[in-house]
Structure formats: C-alpha cells, structure tokens
Design an enzyme around this catalytic site. Sequence first.
Site, PDB file in Angstrom:
ATOM      1  N   GLN A  57       0.837  -1.212   0.000  1.00 29.70           N
ATOM      2  CA  GLN A  57       0.000   0.000   0.000  1.00 29.70           C
ATOM      3  C   GLN A  57       0.867   1.255   0.000  1.00 29.70           C
ATOM      4  OE1 GLN A  57      -3.338   0.192   2.809  1.00 29.70           O
ATOM      5  NE2 GLN A  57      -2.816   2.334   3.178  1.00 29.70           N
ATOM      6  N   GLU A  58       1.957   1.231   0.770  1.00 26.95           N
ATOM      7  CA  GLU A  58       2.840   2.398   0.806  1.00 26.95           C
ATOM      8  C   GLU A  58       3.445   2.637  -0.592  1.00 26.95           C
ATOM      9  OE1 GLU A  58       6.386   2.078   3.201  1.00 26.95           O
ATOM     10  OE2 GLU A  58       6.799   4.217   3.051  1.00 26.95           O
ATOM     11  N   ARG A  59       3.846   1.549  -1.246  1.00 25.89           N
ATOM     12  CA  ARG A  59       4.463   1.690  -2.583  1.00 25.89           C
ATOM     13  C   ARG A  59       3.448   2.164  -3.610  1.00 25.89           C
ATOM     14  NH1 ARG A  59       8.193  -3.510  -1.089  1.00 25.89           N
ATOM     15  NH2 ARG A  59       9.668  -2.229   0.080  1.00 25.89           N
ATOM     16  N   ARG A  84       6.574  31.660 -23.067  1.00 27.89           N
ATOM     17  CA  ARG A  84       7.937  32.184 -23.238  1.00 27.89           C
ATOM     18  C   ARG A  84       8.256  32.364 -24.728  1.00 27.89           C
ATOM     19  NH1 ARG A  84      12.799  34.573 -21.847  1.00 27.89           N
ATOM     20  NH2 ARG A  84      14.591  33.276 -22.364  1.00 27.89           N
ATOM     21  N   GLN A 152      14.036  20.904 -18.300  1.00 30.85           N
ATOM     22  CA  GLN A 152      14.906  21.322 -19.401  1.00 30.85           C
ATOM     23  C   GLN A 152      14.197  22.326 -20.315  1.00 30.85           C
ATOM     24  OE1 GLN A 152      18.022  20.408 -19.524  1.00 30.85           O
ATOM     25  NE2 GLN A 152      18.624  21.234 -21.519  1.00 30.85           N
ATOM     26  N   GLY A 156      16.928  28.173 -18.065  1.00 36.98           N
ATOM     27  CA  GLY A 156      17.518  28.575 -16.788  1.00 36.98           C
ATOM     28  C   GLY A 156      16.503  28.720 -15.667  1.00 36.98           C
ATOM     29  N   GLU A 183      16.366  -0.418  -6.804  1.00 35.55           N
ATOM     30  CA  GLU A 183      17.132  -1.669  -6.883  1.00 35.55           C
ATOM     31  C   GLU A 183      16.408  -2.779  -6.108  1.00 35.55           C
ATOM     32  OE1 GLU A 183      18.506   1.350  -6.072  1.00 35.55           O
ATOM     33  OE2 GLU A 183      19.334   1.621  -8.085  1.00 35.55           O
TER      34      GLU A 183
END
Length: 195
Positions: A57-59, A84, A152, A156, A183
């Site tokens: 549940q946490e995951r 922009r 990206q 800036g 992992e």
Amino acid sequence: MVDTALDGYAVGRKLSKIGLKTSDTAELSFTDVKVPVEDLLGEENKGFSYLGQNLPQERLSIAVGAYAQASAAVRFAQAYTQDRNIFGKSVASFQNTKFELAACKAKVDAMESSVDRGLELHDAGELTAADAASLKLFCTEAASDVIDRCLQLHGGYGYINEYPIARLYADNRVNRIYGGTSEVMRSIIAKDMGL
Ligand SMILES: Cc1cc2nc3c(=O)[nH]c(=O)nc-3n(C[C@H](O)[C@H](O)[C@H](O)COP(=O)(O)OP(=O)(O)OC[C@H]3O[C@@H](n4cnc5c(N)ncnc54)[C@H](O)[C@@H]3O)c2cc1C
C-alpha cells in the site's frame, strides 16, 4: 508503542533535505528505553511482519504521488513554453518542444493506466508485493524522466526555486529511494519471476 516521556527517548538533529521541505525528518533515539508490557501493540516479535504487510500500500501511494507530480510537470512545461517567447517565437512552437511534451504526455498516460490498475487491485485486496514493486519502479522512474525533461524546457528558470518545476525536481527525487529503492523493487520483481 513508546511513550515519548520515557527515559532514554530523545529527538536528535533535524536533517537538512534537498526536497520535501514541508515535512521534517529528524533523528530519534531510544537508548535502553523500558517499554511496559501493557504498551505492546499486537504480538511480540511480529513488528517487522506487520510493517511488511503494509508495504504494497505504501508503494502504491508513492506511485500515485509520482504520477501526480509528472502530470503537473507536463502542465507547467506546456504553460511555460507557450508563454515564453524567443526572438518572436514561442518555445512551444519548436518541433523539439512539441515532441518532448508529447513523449512526456504519453508516459504520464501510461502511468495513469498503471496506477488505476494498482488502485483496483488494492481495492479488491489483491495487490501483491510484486505488483506494487513493479508499479512503484515504473512510475517513479518514469516521473523522474518526465520531470527532468520538463525542467529542461524551462531553460535557466527551471533551475530557479520560484518556478514550481524546480521544487518538483527536488521533491520527486526521493521517490526512487524511500519505500524501498528502485534496486530493491527490481529484486522483488525478479524473485517473483523465479529468477
Ligand atoms: C526523506 C526520507 C523519508 C523517509 N521516511 C521513512 C519512513 O517514514 N519510514 C521508514 O521506515 N523509512 C523511511 N526512509 C528510509 C528509506 O526507506 C531508506 O532510506 C531506503 O529504503 C534505502 O535504505 P538505506 O538508506 O538504508 O540505503 P542502503 O540500503 O544503504 O542502500 C544504498 C544503496 O545500495 C543499494 N542496495 C541495497 N541493497 C541492495 C541489493 N540487495 N542489491 C542491489 N543494490 C542494493 C540501494 O538500492 C542503494 O542504491 C526515509 C528516507 C528518506 C530519505
């Protein structure tokens, strides 16, 4: 349950994190704390097993959060690049920007389908450890990629904290670490595959 008024319990220093600034993370120590028997929650020596039962549940919740962050990143990047202008052309008008935003949107859509499936399995009480590991691994890795690409596109300003994409970048990073690292998620999935 440990009463924080007991001798030996102490709150140490507050740790300085790169993101998630709204939640404090501090060192707690329990030096020779004597816990009365009546404060035992559940059965003795079953604590780790109880903790493990809630990990899927946490995951799942971390995967849902990662999906929401990635989805917000695409919204921020689309709005920013449409606003922009560079030499009279909006950043959104560049083919690269359109392709990047489209690729990010496709990933967010895939994440949405994955978390929907995870929530359905959880509702039915059928979310396995391997299902949750797979979901967390996919959504957190995909969200990191999406948020990085959206940052990206901000140029800036993407690196400046007053823009929400910068905060998302910092807040998102821990998703691949806490609740079990990527992992460890790969190890759980591989074991379930019989590897
Ligand atoms: C902000 C924050 C909040 C947290 N909140 C909580 C919380 O509320 N509750 C809680 O219990 N924990 C919490 N944690 C702890 C978090 O779950 C752990 O940091 C995380 O599981 C990784 O464990 P570790 O730090 O001991 O890393 P380590 O186990 O030392 O791992 C170091 C590196 O080795 C890799 N590694 C470890 N074992 C293997 C292996 N068998 N094969 C290959 N690679 C491996 C890891 O993937 C990692 O890359 C929190 C951490 C942070 C940063």
